[in-house]
Design a protein around this motif. Structure first.
Motif, PDB file in Angstrom:
ATOM      1  N   GLU A  19      53.421  27.906  27.404  1.00 48.10           N
ATOM      2  CA  GLU A  19      54.680  28.326  26.788  1.00 48.10           C
ATOM      3  C   GLU A  19      54.464  28.914  25.395  1.00 48.10           C
ATOM      4  O   GLU A  19      55.334  29.626  24.890  1.00 48.10           O
ATOM      5  CB  GLU A  19      55.620  27.126  26.626  1.00 48.10           C
ATOM      6  N   PHE A  20      53.326  28.611  24.781  1.00 53.85           N
ATOM      7  CA  PHE A  20      53.137  28.901  23.365  1.00 53.85           C
ATOM      8  C   PHE A  20      51.955  29.812  23.043  1.00 53.85           C
ATOM      9  O   PHE A  20      52.051  30.655  22.173  1.00 53.85           O
ATOM     10  CB  PHE A  20      52.980  27.582  22.596  1.00 53.85           C
ATOM     11  N   SER A  21      50.850  29.628  23.711  1.00 56.12           N
ATOM     12  CA  SER A  21      49.621  30.349  23.366  1.00 56.12           C
ATOM     13  C   SER A  21      49.620  31.776  23.906  1.00 56.12           C
ATOM     14  O   SER A  21      49.990  32.006  25.052  1.00 56.12           O
ATOM     15  CB  SER A  21      48.410  29.608  23.937  1.00 56.12           C
ATOM     16  N   PRO A  22      49.148  32.737  23.108  1.00 59.54           N
ATOM     17  CA  PRO A  22      49.035  34.104  23.620  1.00 59.54           C
ATOM     18  C   PRO A  22      47.793  34.306  24.497  1.00 59.54           C
ATOM     19  O   PRO A  22      47.666  35.341  25.139  1.00 59.54           O
ATOM     20  CB  PRO A  22      48.941  34.956  22.349  1.00 59.54           C
ATOM     21  N   GLU A  23      46.878  33.324  24.539  1.00 58.77           N
ATOM     22  CA  GLU A  23      45.663  33.475  25.340  1.00 58.77           C
ATOM     23  C   GLU A  23      45.555  32.467  26.476  1.00 58.77           C
ATOM     24  O   GLU A  23      45.116  32.819  27.556  1.00 58.77           O
ATOM     25  CB  GLU A  23      44.414  33.378  24.456  1.00 58.77           C
ATOM     26  N   THR A  24      45.906  31.223  26.235  1.00 57.74           N
ATOM     27  CA  THR A  24      45.820  30.195  27.276  1.00 57.74           C
ATOM     28  C   THR A  24      47.180  30.087  27.934  1.00 57.74           C
ATOM     29  O   THR A  24      48.143  29.641  27.326  1.00 57.74           O
ATOM     30  CB  THR A  24      45.400  28.843  26.671  1.00 57.74           C
ATOM     31  N   PHE A  25      47.262  30.552  29.173  1.00 56.86           N
ATOM     32  CA  PHE A  25      48.584  30.630  29.796  1.00 56.86           C
ATOM     33  C   PHE A  25      48.908  29.462  30.702  1.00 56.86           C
ATOM     34  O   PHE A  25      50.022  29.354  31.203  1.00 56.86           O
ATOM     35  CB  PHE A  25      48.771  31.979  30.510  1.00 56.86           C
ATOM     36  N   GLU A  26      47.960  28.544  30.906  1.00 57.42           N
ATOM     37  CA  GLU A  26      48.254  27.301  31.611  1.00 57.42           C
ATOM     38  C   GLU A  26      47.104  26.333  31.384  1.00 57.42           C
ATOM     39  O   GLU A  26      46.000  26.737  31.016  1.00 57.42           O
ATOM     40  CB  GLU A  26      48.475  27.526  33.110  1.00 57.42           C
ATOM     41  N   ALA A  27      47.383  25.056  31.575  1.00 53.47           N
ATOM     42  CA  ALA A  27      46.350  24.027  31.488  1.00 53.47           C
ATOM     43  C   ALA A  27      46.773  22.869  32.380  1.00 53.47           C
ATOM     44  O   ALA A  27      47.957  22.673  32.647  1.00 53.47           O
ATOM     45  CB  ALA A  27      46.157  23.566  30.055  1.00 53.47           C
ATOM     46  N   ARG A  28      45.772  22.131  32.825  1.00 54.53           N
ATOM     47  CA  ARG A  28      46.057  20.952  33.654  1.00 54.53           C
ATOM     48  C   ARG A  28      45.014  19.883  33.390  1.00 54.53           C
ATOM     49  O   ARG A  28      43.862  20.184  33.099  1.00 54.53           O
ATOM     50  CB  ARG A  28      46.125  21.316  35.121  1.00 54.53           C
ATOM     51  N   TRP A  29      45.466  18.643  33.463  1.00 56.84           N
ATOM     52  CA  TRP A  29      44.568  17.507  33.311  1.00 56.84           C
ATOM     53  C   TRP A  29      43.608  17.478  34.497  1.00 56.84           C
ATOM     54  O   TRP A  29      44.005  17.832  35.611  1.00 56.84           O
ATOM     55  CB  TRP A  29      45.354  16.202  33.218  1.00 56.84           C
ATOM     56  N   THR A  30      42.365  17.074  34.268  1.00 56.67           N
ATOM     57  CA  THR A  30      41.345  17.027  35.324  1.00 56.67           C
ATOM     58  C   THR A  30      40.584  15.703  35.260  1.00 56.67           C
ATOM     59  O   THR A  30      40.774  14.912  34.337  1.00 56.67           O
ATOM     60  CB  THR A  30      40.330  18.186  35.176  1.00 56.67           C
ATOM     61  N   ARG A  31      39.713  15.510  36.229  1.00 55.33           N
ATOM     62  CA  ARG A  31      38.814  14.343  36.285  1.00 55.33           C
ATOM     63  C   ARG A  31      39.574  13.029  36.201  1.00 55.33           C
ATOM     64  O   ARG A  31      39.111  12.074  35.568  1.00 55.33           O
ATOM     65  CB  ARG A  31      37.765  14.413  35.184  1.00 55.33           C
ATOM     66  N   GLY A  32      40.758  12.990  36.789  1.00 52.08           N
ATOM     67  CA  GLY A  32      41.546  11.766  36.800  1.00 52.08           C
ATOM     68  C   GLY A  32      42.360  11.522  35.542  1.00 52.08           C
ATOM     69  O   GLY A  32      43.080  10.533  35.451  1.00 52.08           O
ATOM     70  N   SER A  33      42.262  12.401  34.558  1.00 50.87           N
ATOM     71  CA  SER A  33      43.040  12.240  33.331  1.00 50.87           C
ATOM     72  C   SER A  33      44.487  12.633  33.585  1.00 50.87           C
ATOM     73  O   SER A  33      44.767  13.560  34.345  1.00 50.87           O
ATOM     74  CB  SER A  33      42.465  13.123  32.218  1.00 50.87           C
ATOM     75  N   THR A  34      45.406  11.921  32.936  1.00 44.53           N
ATOM     76  CA  THR A  34      46.830  12.197  33.140  1.00 44.53           C
ATOM     77  C   THR A  34      47.592  12.384  31.841  1.00 44.53           C
ATOM     78  O   THR A  34      48.795  12.624  31.860  1.00 44.53           O
ATOM     79  CB  THR A  34      47.494  11.063  33.942  1.00 44.53           C
ATOM     80  N   HIS A  42      43.441  27.726  31.413  1.00 39.22           N
ATOM     81  CA  HIS A  42      43.309  29.026  32.066  1.00 39.22           C
ATOM     82  C   HIS A  42      43.550  30.089  31.000  1.00 39.22           C
ATOM     83  O   HIS A  42      44.646  30.187  30.454  1.00 39.22           O
ATOM     84  CB  HIS A  42      44.308  29.137  33.206  1.00 39.22           C
ATOM     85  N   VAL A  43      42.517  30.876  30.707  1.00 36.61           N
ATOM     86  CA  VAL A  43      42.501  31.752  29.542  1.00 36.61           C
ATOM     87  C   VAL A  43      42.406  33.218  29.947  1.00 36.61           C
ATOM     88  O   VAL A  43      41.711  33.571  30.898  1.00 36.61           O
ATOM     89  CB  VAL A  43      41.289  31.406  28.643  1.00 36.61           C
ATOM     90  N   LYS A  44      43.109  34.039  29.199  1.00 40.49           N
ATOM     91  CA  LYS A  44      42.943  35.492  29.266  1.00 40.49           C
ATOM     92  C   LYS A  44      42.654  35.917  27.832  1.00 40.49           C
ATOM     93  O   LYS A  44      43.553  35.958  26.996  1.00 40.49           O
ATOM     94  CB  LYS A  44      44.197  36.173  29.808  1.00 40.49           C
ATOM     95  N   ARG A  45      41.385  36.164  27.520  1.00 42.70           N
ATOM     96  CA  ARG A  45      40.943  36.450  26.150  1.00 42.70           C
ATOM     97  C   ARG A  45      41.679  37.655  25.589  1.00 42.70           C
ATOM     98  O   ARG A  45      41.754  38.699  26.218  1.00 42.70           O
ATOM     99  CB  ARG A  45      39.442  36.686  26.129  1.00 42.70           C
ATOM    100  N   ASN A  46      42.252  37.495  24.406  1.00 43.67           N
ATOM    101  CA  ASN A  46      43.037  38.531  23.734  1.00 43.67           C
ATOM    102  C   ASN A  46      44.215  39.010  24.582  1.00 43.67           C
ATOM    103  O   ASN A  46      44.743  40.088  24.349  1.00 43.67           O
ATOM    104  CB  ASN A  46      42.160  39.717  23.321  1.00 43.67           C
ATOM    105  N   GLY A  47      44.585  38.219  25.582  1.00 39.98           N
ATOM    106  CA  GLY A  47      45.719  38.569  26.427  1.00 39.98           C
ATOM    107  C   GLY A  47      45.446  39.686  27.416  1.00 39.98           C
ATOM    108  O   GLY A  47      46.359  40.170  28.072  1.00 39.98           O
ATOM    109  N   VAL A  48      44.177  40.095  27.534  1.00 44.40           N
ATOM    110  CA  VAL A  48      43.819  41.180  28.459  1.00 44.40           C
ATOM    111  C   VAL A  48      42.539  40.808  29.204  1.00 44.40           C
ATOM    112  O   VAL A  48      41.853  39.866  28.849  1.00 44.40           O
ATOM    113  CB  VAL A  48      43.598  42.526  27.709  1.00 44.40           C
ATOM    114  N   GLY A  49      42.222  41.599  30.208  1.00 40.73           N
ATOM    115  CA  GLY A  49      40.957  41.404  30.912  1.00 40.73           C
ATOM    116  C   GLY A  49      41.006  40.284  31.924  1.00 40.73           C
ATOM    117  O   GLY A  49      42.070  39.757  32.238  1.00 40.73           O
TER     118      GLY A  49
END
Length: 157
Positions: A34-49, A60-67
């Protein structure tokens, strides 16, 4: 002037929200899209909640918002409610950088919020920073300011 610019950066802005409210938002990595111009989603992994030292997530990253996009593994390295949330980016063996949020009460019910990064001091990263550091630092500063301003808008609405 130093040959290699500082391998860190930060942006600070005031918010009309309590440190507890700010911490709750910055430590919920599932909302970063909702906030970052580069990281457009994230999720807990390895059993972390949720936020705790050692908890894992991936962004999940899109460097400089492109590519192309890619997933970055992350691990929480500091988690002190309601004043500090920090995580490393990299693998179990190699930390690329650390990102974090410092939250201080402003004395009137609001908060002073700082987002910061610190690049690893390993040789490959020092060389990267030598050649691209000034450009990357400006990009990171712009991204941190955007992230904090978007968070502020949500917290103050």
């Amino acid at each position: 002037m130093a040959l290699i610019p500082p391998m860190t950066g930060e942006v600070t802005i005031p918010m009309k929200a309590s440190p507890e409210e700010v911490w709750s938002l910055v430590s919920d990595v599932t909302r970063i899209g909702e906030f970052s111009p580069e990281t457009f989603e994230a999720r807990w992994t390895r059993g972390s909640t949720g936020p705790a030292v050692g908890a894992s997530f991936k962004g999940h990253v899109k460097r400089n918002g492109v590519g192309p996009t890619y997933w970055s593994p992350c691990q929480v390295t500091a988690c002190e409610e309601p004043r500090l949330f920090e995580f490393s980016v990299g693998t179990d063996d190699v930390t690329v950088n650390n990102w974090g949020y410092r939250i201080e009460p402003d004395g009137s019910g609001g908060s002073i919020v700082t987002e910061y990064f610190r690049l690893s001091a390993a040789l490959p990263f020092r060389l990267y920073w030598l050649f691209l550091g000034r450009l990357r630092a400006r990009t990171n500063e712009k991204g941190m300011r955007t992230t904090l301003e978007r968070m502020k808008a949500v917290l103050e609405s």
